[in-house]
Motif scaffolding. Structure first.
Motif, PDB file in Angstrom:
ATOM      1  N   ILE A 197      60.459  55.441  38.342  1.00  0.00           N
ATOM      2  CA  ILE A 197      59.806  56.459  38.593  1.00  0.00           C
ATOM      3  C   ILE A 197      58.273  56.192  38.302  1.00  0.00           C
ATOM      4  O   ILE A 197      57.437  56.805  39.089  1.00  0.00           O
ATOM      5  N   SER A 198      58.054  55.327  37.440  1.00  0.00           N
ATOM      6  CA  SER A 198      56.470  55.257  36.882  1.00  0.00           C
ATOM      7  C   SER A 198      56.087  53.899  36.529  1.00  0.00           C
ATOM      8  O   SER A 198      57.047  53.030  36.280  1.00  0.00           O
TER       9      SER A 198
ATOM     10  N   LYS B 257      55.781  57.463  43.517  1.00  0.00           N
ATOM     11  CA  LYS B 257      56.125  58.248  44.461  1.00  0.00           C
ATOM     12  C   LYS B 257      54.443  58.423  44.901  1.00  0.00           C
ATOM     13  O   LYS B 257      53.474  58.944  43.979  1.00  0.00           O
ATOM     14  N   VAL B 258      53.727  58.220  46.119  1.00  0.00           N
ATOM     15  CA  VAL B 258      52.487  58.546  46.262  1.00  0.00           C
ATOM     16  C   VAL B 258      52.306  60.143  46.335  1.00  0.00           C
ATOM     17  O   VAL B 258      52.724  60.685  47.359  1.00  0.00           O
ATOM     18  N   ILE B 259      51.726  60.561  45.648  1.00  0.00           N
ATOM     19  CA  ILE B 259      51.099  62.225  45.491  1.00  0.00           C
ATOM     20  C   ILE B 259      49.800  62.162  45.476  1.00  0.00           C
ATOM     21  O   ILE B 259      49.046  61.516  44.490  1.00  0.00           O
ATOM     22  N   PRO B 260      48.924  62.461  46.423  1.00  0.00           N
ATOM     23  CA  PRO B 260      47.749  62.025  46.378  1.00  0.00           C
ATOM     24  C   PRO B 260      46.883  62.836  45.202  1.00  0.00           C
ATOM     25  O   PRO B 260      46.005  62.001  44.303  1.00  0.00           O
TER      26      PRO B 260
ATOM     27  N   LYS C 208      60.650  66.894  38.467  1.00  0.00           N
ATOM     28  CA  LYS C 208      61.084  65.647  37.493  1.00  0.00           C
ATOM     29  C   LYS C 208      60.046  64.632  37.271  1.00  0.00           C
ATOM     30  O   LYS C 208      60.136  64.269  36.066  1.00  0.00           O
ATOM     31  N   ILE C 209      59.339  64.283  38.516  1.00  0.00           N
ATOM     32  CA  ILE C 209      58.391  63.157  38.235  1.00  0.00           C
ATOM     33  C   ILE C 209      57.510  63.597  37.410  1.00  0.00           C
ATOM     34  O   ILE C 209      56.871  62.762  36.477  1.00  0.00           O
ATOM     35  N   LEU C 210      56.794  64.693  37.553  1.00  0.00           N
ATOM     36  CA  LEU C 210      55.454  65.124  36.886  1.00  0.00           C
ATOM     37  C   LEU C 210      56.128  65.212  35.119  1.00  0.00           C
ATOM     38  O   LEU C 210      55.376  64.802  34.486  1.00  0.00           O
ATOM     39  N   GLY C 211      57.294  66.033  34.979  1.00  0.00           N
ATOM     40  CA  GLY C 211      57.852  65.716  33.734  1.00  0.00           C
ATOM     41  C   GLY C 211      57.978  64.448  33.011  1.00  0.00           C
ATOM     42  O   GLY C 211      57.599  64.075  31.880  1.00  0.00           O
ATOM     43  N   HIS C 212      58.437  63.602  33.905  1.00  0.00           N
ATOM     44  CA  HIS C 212      58.744  62.160  33.420  1.00  0.00           C
ATOM     45  C   HIS C 212      57.355  61.469  32.990  1.00  0.00           C
ATOM     46  O   HIS C 212      57.345  60.826  32.033  1.00  0.00           O
ATOM     47  N   LEU C 213      56.312  61.942  33.955  1.00  0.00           N
ATOM     48  CA  LEU C 213      55.075  60.992  33.379  1.00  0.00           C
ATOM     49  C   LEU C 213      54.653  61.713  32.131  1.00  0.00           C
ATOM     50  O   LEU C 213      53.892  60.606  31.170  1.00  0.00           O
TER      51      LEU C 213
END
Ligand code: AMP
Length: 113
Positions: free
Chosen positions: A24-25, A45-48, A59-64
């Motif tokens: 994921i990161s 994942k590209v999130i500008p 899930k991605i944001l929590g993972h970071l």
């Protein structure tokens, strides 16, 4: 959409000091460090911008955030660090591929500039 600088790093097209990577990161050292420890925690994942993220990115944001804690333990940062997200050019964002800055190793003043 043009490939972002961080996509090129993720794809190993340009070099970076990679400290951690999972599905994921990726975590790299900032090329222009603003503290003795200055990491960039970047989703694959590209999130500008953070404000472009939506519910499916939860899930991605929590993972970071969890990776930030993991890096603090791994690098023995004494549980002392600051996370920063510059959202938008006026807030200092220069690379439009979401990333968390993790700063540590010096006194961090408040409020930040
Ligand atoms: P921001 O200004 O919040 O978008 O942060 C972008 C960060 O990326 C800055 O702190 C830059 O120093 C850093 N940066 C730019 N190019 C590279 C690179 N090739 N490798 C590592 N960090 C970089």
């Amino acid at each position: 959409m043009p490939t972002t600088l961080f996509e090129k790093i993720i794809n190993k097209e340009i070099p970076a000091e990679i400290l951690y990577e999972d599905d994921i990161s990726i975590v790299i050292k900032d090329i222009n460090p603003q503290a003795p420890t200055h990491l960039l925690i970047i989703p694959k994942k590209v999130i500008p911008k953070l404000s472009d993220a939506n519910q499916e990115d939860q899930k991605i944001l929590g993972h970071l955030m969890l990776v930030a804690g993991k890096m603090s333990q791994q690098l023995k940062l004494d549980d002392t660090f600051r996370l920063i997200v510059n959202n938008g050019a006026k807030a200092g964002q220069s690379v439009f591929h979401l990333h968390l800055h993790l700063l540590s190793g010096r006194a961090l003043n408040w409020p930040p500039g």
